[in-house]
Design a protein around this motif. Structure first.
Motif, PDB file in Angstrom:
ATOM      1  N   CYS A 156     -22.053  16.528  83.117  1.00 19.38           N
ATOM      2  CA  CYS A 156     -23.207  17.126  83.251  1.00 19.38           C
ATOM      3  C   CYS A 156     -24.491  16.510  82.749  1.00 19.38           C
ATOM      4  O   CYS A 156     -24.662  15.908  81.672  1.00 19.38           O
ATOM      5  CB  CYS A 156     -23.475  18.415  82.483  1.00 19.38           C
ATOM      6  N   PHE A 157     -25.121  15.908  83.726  1.00 24.23           N
ATOM      7  CA  PHE A 157     -26.469  14.953  83.540  1.00 24.23           C
ATOM      8  C   PHE A 157     -27.580  15.560  83.312  1.00 24.23           C
ATOM      9  O   PHE A 157     -27.892  16.358  84.354  1.00 24.23           O
ATOM     10  CB  PHE A 157     -26.391  13.560  84.498  1.00 24.23           C
ATOM     11  N   VAL A 158     -28.377  15.455  82.290  1.00 24.28           N
ATOM     12  CA  VAL A 158     -29.746  16.254  82.356  1.00 24.28           C
ATOM     13  C   VAL A 158     -30.771  15.331  81.918  1.00 24.28           C
ATOM     14  O   VAL A 158     -30.637  14.316  81.344  1.00 24.28           O
ATOM     15  CB  VAL A 158     -29.530  17.318  80.965  1.00 24.28           C
ATOM     16  N   THR A 159     -32.024  15.575  83.001  1.00 29.73           N
ATOM     17  CA  THR A 159     -33.066  14.818  82.950  1.00 29.73           C
ATOM     18  C   THR A 159     -34.386  15.416  82.595  1.00 29.73           C
ATOM     19  O   THR A 159     -34.404  16.597  83.298  1.00 29.73           O
ATOM     20  CB  THR A 159     -33.138  13.727  83.942  1.00 29.73           C
ATOM     21  N   VAL A 160     -35.193  14.826  81.838  1.00 30.59           N
ATOM     22  CA  VAL A 160     -36.577  15.714  81.694  1.00 30.59           C
ATOM     23  C   VAL A 160     -37.732  15.014  82.294  1.00 30.59           C
ATOM     24  O   VAL A 160     -38.793  15.312  82.304  1.00 30.59           O
ATOM     25  CB  VAL A 160     -36.740  16.096  80.049  1.00 30.59           C
ATOM     26  N   GLY A 161     -37.492  13.611  82.879  1.00 29.52           N
ATOM     27  CA  GLY A 161     -38.351  12.805  83.400  1.00 29.52           C
ATOM     28  C   GLY A 161     -38.760  11.863  82.433  1.00 29.52           C
ATOM     29  O   GLY A 161     -38.689  11.819  81.187  1.00 29.52           O
ATOM     30  N   ALA A 162     -40.024  11.413  82.881  1.00 26.41           N
ATOM     31  CA  ALA A 162     -40.665  10.398  81.899  1.00 26.41           C
ATOM     32  C   ALA A 162     -42.112  10.797  81.685  1.00 26.41           C
ATOM     33  O   ALA A 162     -42.832  10.237  80.675  1.00 26.41           O
ATOM     34  CB  ALA A 162     -40.762   8.946  82.597  1.00 26.41           C
ATOM     35  N   THR A 163     -42.705  11.505  82.428  1.00 27.24           N
ATOM     36  CA  THR A 163     -44.028  12.054  82.258  1.00 27.24           C
ATOM     37  C   THR A 163     -44.636  13.038  80.988  1.00 27.24           C
ATOM     38  O   THR A 163     -45.461  13.080  80.429  1.00 27.24           O
ATOM     39  CB  THR A 163     -44.939  11.916  83.286  1.00 27.24           C
ATOM     40  N   ILE A 203     -30.346  24.587  93.284  1.00 29.30           N
ATOM     41  CA  ILE A 203     -30.184  25.860  92.543  1.00 29.30           C
ATOM     42  C   ILE A 203     -31.288  25.766  91.658  1.00 29.30           C
ATOM     43  O   ILE A 203     -31.672  24.901  90.810  1.00 29.30           O
ATOM     44  CB  ILE A 203     -28.621  25.955  91.775  1.00 29.30           C
ATOM     45  N   VAL A 204     -31.988  26.904  91.342  1.00 34.39           N
ATOM     46  CA  VAL A 204     -32.914  27.270  90.446  1.00 34.39           C
ATOM     47  C   VAL A 204     -32.624  27.583  89.328  1.00 34.39           C
ATOM     48  O   VAL A 204     -31.755  28.615  89.133  1.00 34.39           O
ATOM     49  CB  VAL A 204     -34.183  28.061  90.886  1.00 34.39           C
ATOM     50  N   GLY A 205     -32.662  26.989  87.977  1.00 32.70           N
ATOM     51  CA  GLY A 205     -32.213  27.456  86.565  1.00 32.70           C
ATOM     52  C   GLY A 205     -33.461  27.855  85.958  1.00 32.70           C
ATOM     53  O   GLY A 205     -34.514  27.566  86.154  1.00 32.70           O
ATOM     54  N   LYS A 206     -33.145  28.788  84.781  1.00 32.98           N
ATOM     55  CA  LYS A 206     -34.231  29.471  83.936  1.00 32.98           C
ATOM     56  C   LYS A 206     -33.846  28.927  82.706  1.00 32.98           C
ATOM     57  O   LYS A 206     -32.773  28.997  82.295  1.00 32.98           O
ATOM     58  CB  LYS A 206     -34.323  30.750  84.179  1.00 32.98           C
ATOM     59  N   LEU A 207     -34.832  28.622  81.623  1.00 31.19           N
ATOM     60  CA  LEU A 207     -34.570  28.243  80.404  1.00 31.19           C
ATOM     61  C   LEU A 207     -33.714  29.111  79.611  1.00 31.19           C
ATOM     62  O   LEU A 207     -32.806  28.926  78.917  1.00 31.19           O
ATOM     63  CB  LEU A 207     -35.771  27.915  79.775  1.00 31.19           C
ATOM     64  N   GLU A 267     -39.290  19.951  76.014  1.00 27.21           N
ATOM     65  CA  GLU A 267     -38.641  20.247  74.834  1.00 27.21           C
ATOM     66  C   GLU A 267     -37.712  21.693  75.179  1.00 27.21           C
ATOM     67  O   GLU A 267     -36.461  21.850  74.601  1.00 27.21           O
ATOM     68  CB  GLU A 267     -39.412  20.377  73.597  1.00 27.21           C
ATOM     69  N   GLY A 268     -38.172  22.528  75.978  1.00 23.60           N
ATOM     70  CA  GLY A 268     -37.548  23.870  76.383  1.00 23.60           C
ATOM     71  C   GLY A 268     -36.023  23.409  76.850  1.00 23.60           C
ATOM     72  O   GLY A 268     -35.187  24.128  76.707  1.00 23.60           O
ATOM     73  N   LEU A 269     -36.216  22.380  77.704  1.00 22.60           N
ATOM     74  CA  LEU A 269     -34.880  22.084  78.494  1.00 22.60           C
ATOM     75  C   LEU A 269     -34.015  21.588  77.498  1.00 22.60           C
ATOM     76  O   LEU A 269     -32.622  21.876  77.770  1.00 22.60           O
ATOM     77  CB  LEU A 269     -35.245  21.092  79.713  1.00 22.60           C
ATOM     78  N   ILE A 270     -34.427  20.509  76.667  1.00 20.91           N
ATOM     79  CA  ILE A 270     -33.509  20.134  75.601  1.00 20.91           C
ATOM     80  C   ILE A 270     -32.754  21.095  74.788  1.00 20.91           C
ATOM     81  O   ILE A 270     -31.604  21.173  74.528  1.00 20.91           O
ATOM     82  CB  ILE A 270     -34.075  19.224  74.809  1.00 20.91           C
ATOM     83  N   GLN A 309     -31.101  12.897  79.017  1.00 19.11           N
ATOM     84  CA  GLN A 309     -31.913  11.921  79.203  1.00 19.11           C
ATOM     85  C   GLN A 309     -33.145  12.751  78.704  1.00 19.11           C
ATOM     86  O   GLN A 309     -33.707  13.510  79.250  1.00 19.11           O
ATOM     87  CB  GLN A 309     -32.503  11.404  80.506  1.00 19.11           C
ATOM     88  N   HIS A 310     -33.524  12.399  77.242  1.00 18.96           N
ATOM     89  CA  HIS A 310     -34.478  13.602  76.486  1.00 18.96           C
ATOM     90  C   HIS A 310     -35.791  13.172  76.421  1.00 18.96           C
ATOM     91  O   HIS A 310     -36.815  14.075  75.939  1.00 18.96           O
ATOM     92  CB  HIS A 310     -33.909  13.996  75.110  1.00 18.96           C
ATOM     93  N   GLY A 311     -36.140  11.932  76.773  1.00 19.79           N
ATOM     94  CA  GLY A 311     -37.468  11.359  76.763  1.00 19.79           C
ATOM     95  C   GLY A 311     -38.093  11.485  75.214  1.00 19.79           C
ATOM     96  O   GLY A 311     -37.306  12.005  74.145  1.00 19.79           O
ATOM     97  N   LYS A 312     -39.089  10.946  75.108  1.00 25.58           N
ATOM     98  CA  LYS A 312     -39.822  10.764  73.904  1.00 25.58           C
ATOM     99  C   LYS A 312     -40.021  11.949  72.977  1.00 25.58           C
ATOM    100  O   LYS A 312     -39.643  12.131  71.920  1.00 25.58           O
ATOM    101  CB  LYS A 312     -41.126  10.201  73.713  1.00 25.58           C
ATOM    102  N   GLY A 313     -40.243  13.098  73.616  1.00 28.17           N
ATOM    103  CA  GLY A 313     -40.711  14.411  73.057  1.00 28.17           C
ATOM    104  C   GLY A 313     -39.495  15.220  72.772  1.00 28.17           C
ATOM    105  O   GLY A 313     -39.383  15.941  72.085  1.00 28.17           O
ATOM    106  N   GLY A 314     -38.076  14.746  73.145  1.00 30.88           N
ATOM    107  CA  GLY A 314     -36.952  15.428  72.965  1.00 30.88           C
ATOM    108  C   GLY A 314     -36.206  14.754  71.988  1.00 30.88           C
ATOM    109  O   GLY A 314     -35.006  15.101  71.511  1.00 30.88           O
TER     110      GLY A 314
END
Length: 189
Positions: free
Chosen positions: A6-13, A145-149, A17-20, A43-48
């Motif tokens: 399961c690969f999770v990405t929050v992107g770069a911009t 598929i749309v996911g909800k936090l 944190e809610g997804l993490i 892939q948690h990004g700087k904020g995560g």
């Protein structure tokens, strides 16, 4: 032993944190294990980074939990190798996994090109609802598929059942391009 990622990405911009937090919840990790997943890569990004580090410290510095190996990283200029790890590859003992993504177009296109089960989780903290609209439109067309936090464990079974039927994006197939173009006001030259 086969790997199922399961690969999770929050992107770069934007920080997400809610997804993490959602993917590090015991209920989500337990649901992954119940469906045969062996790895969770974020892939948690700087904020995560802080959230991920706290998780690692609390659970024995990244050792397996619920039978899963959990790893993470900040940013990467090319996500293609990580998305490819979600694909089924019998030669490398990889089972088909899934990708959970923020609603960024680059990440969405990466998943569609790789033809992997995709869960899009719009960021509710952003100013407008373009992410929600994009996610719902792609889901309506069968591309995601749309996911909800607050209910992320429920998407694991849906993504697992999606399986080999994950749509593949080709330039000849204009539907995903048209949806993203409409939502983001893209124009073709």
């Amino acid at each position: 032993m086969a790997v199922k990622l399961c690969f999770v990405t929050v992107g770069a911009t934007a920080s997400f944190e809610g997804l993490i937090r959602a993917v590090l919840q015991d209920s989500f990790v337990a649901e992954l294990e119940r469906h045969g997943f062996t790895r969770l890569l974020i892939q948690h990004g700087k904020g995560g980074q802080e959230l991920f580090d706290a998780y690692r410290a609390e659970y024995e510095n990244g050792q397996k939990r619920h039978g899963l190996e959990v790893g993470g990283f900040d940013l990467c200029p090319d996500m293609t190798p990580y998305v490819s790890m979600v694909r089924k590859d019998e030669a490398n003992f990889q089972e088909l996994g899934m990708m959970i993504s923020h609603a960024g177009t680059g990440s969405i296109l990466d998943a569609l090109r790789a033809s992997v089960p995709l869960v899009i989780v719009p960021n509710p903290d952003l100013a407008d609802n373009h992410q929600q609209e994009l996610a719902e439109e792609l889901a309506g067309q069968g591309y995601a598929i749309v996911g909800k936090l607050d209910d992320l464990p429920s998407v694991v079974a849906k993504a697992t059942n999606y399986g080999e039927r994950a749509p593949y994006f080709r330039r000849e197939n204009e539907k995903p391009f048209a949806v993203m173009s409409d939502e983001l006001s893209w124009t073709e030259d």
